[in-house]
Design an enzyme around this catalytic site. Structure first.
Site, PDB file in Angstrom:
ATOM      1  N   THR A  19       1.611  13.883  -5.492  1.00  0.00           N
ATOM      2  CA  THR A  19       1.724  14.710  -4.986  1.00  0.00           C
ATOM      3  C   THR A  19       0.084  14.558  -5.240  1.00  0.00           C
ATOM      4  O   THR A  19      -0.942  15.677  -4.757  1.00  0.00           O
ATOM      5  CB  THR A  19       1.608  16.042  -5.786  1.00  0.00           C
ATOM      6  OG1 THR A  19       1.633  15.636  -7.434  1.00  0.00           O
ATOM      7  CG2 THR A  19       3.617  16.102  -5.661  1.00  0.00           C
ATOM      8  N   ASP A  49       0.936  -1.203   0.224  1.00  0.00           N
ATOM      9  CA  ASP A  49       0.431  -0.396  -0.193  1.00  0.00           C
ATOM     10  C   ASP A  49       0.707   1.293  -0.347  1.00  0.00           C
ATOM     11  O   ASP A  49       0.462   2.503   0.694  1.00  0.00           O
ATOM     12  CB  ASP A  49      -0.584  -0.074   1.224  1.00  0.00           C
ATOM     13  CG  ASP A  49      -1.427  -1.417   1.211  1.00  0.00           C
ATOM     14  OD1 ASP A  49      -2.075  -1.843   0.260  1.00  0.00           O
ATOM     15  OD2 ASP A  49      -2.359  -1.724   2.181  1.00  0.00           O
ATOM     16  N   GLU A  50       1.947   1.168  -1.025  1.00  0.00           N
ATOM     17  CA  GLU A  50       3.416   2.459  -0.746  1.00  0.00           C
ATOM     18  C   GLU A  50       2.440   3.101  -1.961  1.00  0.00           C
ATOM     19  O   GLU A  50       2.989   4.549  -2.332  1.00  0.00           O
ATOM     20  CB  GLU A  50       4.489   1.883  -1.102  1.00  0.00           C
ATOM     21  CG  GLU A  50       4.837   1.269   0.356  1.00  0.00           C
ATOM     22  CD  GLU A  50       4.743  -0.394  -0.242  1.00  0.00           C
ATOM     23  OE1 GLU A  50       4.054  -0.840  -1.153  1.00  0.00           O
ATOM     24  OE2 GLU A  50       5.122  -1.281   0.262  1.00  0.00           O
ATOM     25  N   ASN A  91      -3.984 -11.073  -3.033  1.00  0.00           N
ATOM     26  CA  ASN A  91      -4.209 -10.357  -2.029  1.00  0.00           C
ATOM     27  C   ASN A  91      -3.989  -8.985  -2.238  1.00  0.00           C
ATOM     28  O   ASN A  91      -4.048  -8.185  -0.765  1.00  0.00           O
ATOM     29  CB  ASN A  91      -3.108 -11.137  -1.151  1.00  0.00           C
ATOM     30  CG  ASN A  91      -1.894 -11.615  -0.901  1.00  0.00           C
ATOM     31  OD1 ASN A  91      -1.317 -11.154  -2.883  1.00  0.00           O
ATOM     32  ND2 ASN A  91      -1.139 -12.609  -0.759  1.00  0.00           N
ATOM     33  N   ALA A  92      -2.994  -8.500  -2.625  1.00  0.00           N
ATOM     34  CA  ALA A  92      -2.680  -6.836  -3.127  1.00  0.00           C
ATOM     35  C   ALA A  92      -3.756  -6.522  -4.249  1.00  0.00           C
ATOM     36  O   ALA A  92      -3.887  -6.891  -4.880  1.00  0.00           O
ATOM     37  CB  ALA A  92      -1.234  -7.146  -3.916  1.00  0.00           C
ATOM     38  N   HIS A  97      -3.991  -2.808  -6.275  1.00  0.00           N
ATOM     39  CA  HIS A  97      -3.234  -1.817  -6.548  1.00  0.00           C
ATOM     40  C   HIS A  97      -4.151  -0.754  -7.225  1.00  0.00           C
ATOM     41  O   HIS A  97      -5.473  -0.617  -8.057  1.00  0.00           O
ATOM     42  CB  HIS A  97      -2.388  -1.613  -8.010  1.00  0.00           C
ATOM     43  CG  HIS A  97      -1.011  -2.799  -8.046  1.00  0.00           C
ATOM     44  ND1 HIS A  97       0.033  -3.332  -7.637  1.00  0.00           N
ATOM     45  CD2 HIS A  97      -0.308  -3.313  -6.121  1.00  0.00           C
ATOM     46  CE1 HIS A  97       1.029  -3.132  -7.331  1.00  0.00           C
ATOM     47  NE2 HIS A  97       0.239  -3.737  -5.959  1.00  0.00           N
TER      48      HIS A  97
HETATM   49  P1  IMP Z   1      -1.678 -12.800   3.421  1.00  0.00           P
HETATM   50  O1  IMP Z   1      -0.715 -11.960   2.501  1.00  0.00           O
HETATM   51  O2  IMP Z   1      -3.037 -12.549   3.210  1.00  0.00           O
HETATM   52  O3  IMP Z   1      -1.218 -14.282   3.777  1.00  0.00           O
HETATM   53  O4  IMP Z   1      -1.527 -12.093   4.919  1.00  0.00           O
HETATM   54  C1  IMP Z   1      -0.839 -11.909   5.312  1.00  0.00           C
HETATM   55  C2  IMP Z   1      -0.556 -10.103   5.614  1.00  0.00           C
HETATM   56  O5  IMP Z   1       0.023  -9.376   4.589  1.00  0.00           O
HETATM   57  C3  IMP Z   1      -1.256  -9.661   6.672  1.00  0.00           C
HETATM   58  O6  IMP Z   1      -0.557  -8.934   7.557  1.00  0.00           O
HETATM   59  C4  IMP Z   1      -1.923  -8.954   5.187  1.00  0.00           C
HETATM   60  O7  IMP Z   1      -2.310  -7.608   5.797  1.00  0.00           O
HETATM   61  C5  IMP Z   1      -0.218  -8.427   4.637  1.00  0.00           C
HETATM   62  N1  IMP Z   1      -1.406  -8.169   3.455  1.00  0.00           N
HETATM   63  C6  IMP Z   1      -1.210  -8.850   1.985  1.00  0.00           C
HETATM   64  N2  IMP Z   1      -1.028  -8.432   0.885  1.00  0.00           N
HETATM   65  C7  IMP Z   1      -0.582  -7.074   0.827  1.00  0.00           C
HETATM   66  C8  IMP Z   1      -0.986  -5.889   1.158  1.00  0.00           C
HETATM   67  O8  IMP Z   1      -1.147  -5.791  -0.276  1.00  0.00           O
HETATM   68  N3  IMP Z   1      -0.802  -4.901   1.125  1.00  0.00           N
HETATM   69  C9  IMP Z   1      -1.189  -5.006   2.446  1.00  0.00           C
HETATM   70  N4  IMP Z   1      -0.735  -5.692   3.466  1.00  0.00           N
HETATM   71  C10 IMP Z   1      -0.942  -7.169   2.776  1.00  0.00           C
HETATM   72 MG    MG Z   2      -3.115  -2.578  -1.892  1.00  0.00          MG
END
Ligand code: IMP
Ligand code: MG
Length: 333
Positions: A321, A13-14, A39-40, A42
């Site tokens: 910005t 989440d940068e 899990n991510a 963008h």
């Molecule tokens: P997992 O990747 O779903 O197994 O989660 C493992 C850890 O990574 C947890 O603390 C999630 O909140 C964190 N996490 C996984 N993917 C992201 C992401 O894209 N952004 C922020 N935190 C993430």
């Molecule tokens: Mg994200």
């Protein structure tokens, strides 16, 4: 360019989505390979619309860019098909034939396992269990899925051919360095290494083919899920400073803390970063909002950017910005 790796410096989440969408448009990227999994999320803001992408590469905003998902990735089929529709990229997206599949059962395992859910605090998307299945060598692969036949390709071959032909290629990292299975603090990590080397490996591009490793730091740090966060603020303080965020992917509240130079130095070292992007400078210094030239930034904000460059030992080339893809100060110019 020609081959740049974009990697997250903290806990995800940068603002990698924003930086990649800018590079796609400004540098006219030819190829973008996304790594990692659902899990991510963008986030891309473009022409007043917001996209939260879990599968489609953030470079989709540039209509001539070929979009690829690397062999190291894990594909959630319904999510992939939904995003392809939303972003209208059907005829320019490909999935590596050996990328593996996340099934419904993986997500159920992730959400019901006491350790994963209760201790680690995963996103519940099933990525960890899908990787486990892959390690057991019983995972389904993209090449055997009928709905994906129109998309399967050899991603490493396409990416390396593009590099050989002098095209502009970007390897899109997901999540952040501090969530790395190897370099974060277990068990509070994700199921894979998230560093630049792993991004190369997932995409099938060797380290000697990389020209730049662009590390993205947000101007303050955030984290979702469990695990240490040095300098963590209370929620009240985060709200007061305007740092309080809700996760794009899961709707969870993000914890926040001030920028940590020691962690940043470590992330730069292990990623072998060559350039830095700093996002959300306008949240720390509202006078920066929408700035496109370095001169428009107040002195205090310039000092902060200088300090990051000094401590990282590499230049800060991009400064976010505002949320839109083109809200950026580009110091490469
Ligand atoms: P997992 O990747 O779903 O197994 O989660 C493992 C850890 O990574 C947890 O603390 C999630 O909140 C964190 N996490 C996984 N993917 C992201 C992401 O894209 N952004 C922020 N935190 C993430
Ligand atoms: Mg994200």
């Amino acid at each position: 360019m020609p081959c740049t790796v974009v990697t997250g410096g903290f806990w995800g989440d940068e603002g990698k989505g924003k930086i990649i969408s800018y590079l796609a448009l400004n540098d006219q990227l030819d190829v973008c390979v996304r790594t990692g999994s659902v899990n991510a999320a963008h986030t891309v803001w473009y022409q007043g619309r917001r996209y939260a992408l879990h599968m489609v590469p953030a470079a989709f905003v540039h209509e001539k860019c070929r979009l690829l998902i690397g062999t190291g990735a894990n594909i959630n089929i319904p999510q992939f098909l939904k995003e392809v529709e939303e972003t209208n990229v059907k005829n320019r997206i490909g999935i590596d034939h050996q990328a593996s599949i996340i099934e419904e059962k993986h997500s159920i395992q992730d959400k019901t396992n006491a350790h994963l859910k209760g201790v680690v605090g995963t996103t519940g998307c099933g990525v960890g269990p899908a990787i486990e299945e892959r390690v057991r060598r019983s995972a389904k692969l993209a090449k055997s899925i009928p709905e994906l036949q129109a998309y399967v390709t050899d991603v490493s071959k396409e990416a390396n051919n593009a590099i050989n032909n002098g095209k502009k290629v970007l390897l899109e990292g997901t999540q952040g360095f501090m969530l790395s299975l190897f370099y974060g603090i277990p068990p509070y990590v994700t199921g894979r290494d998230t560093s630049a080397s792993a991004i190369c490996s997932e995409a099938g591009v060797g380290p000697t083919r990389i020209d730049n490793v662009l590390i993205v730091f947000k101007a303050f740090m955030t984290r979702v899920g469990a695990g240490p966060l040095p300098g963590e603020l209370t929620k009240e303080e985060a709200v007061k400073r305007g740092w309080f965020e809700i996760a794009a992917g899961t709707g969870r509240e993000r914890r926040s803390a001030p920028f940590n130079f020691e962690l940043a130095r470590k992330a730069v070292m292990i990623n072998g970063a060559t350039q830095v992007a700093v996002t959300k400078l306008d949240i720390l210094y509202p006078q920066c909002k929408g700035a496109k030239n370095y001169d428009e930034i107040p002195e205090e904000a310039k000092q902060f950017i200088k300090e990051i460059g000094k401590q990282a030992g590499i230049p800060v080339v991009l400064i976010g910005t505002g949320p839109e893809a083109l809200d950026i100060v580009d110091r490469r110019k």
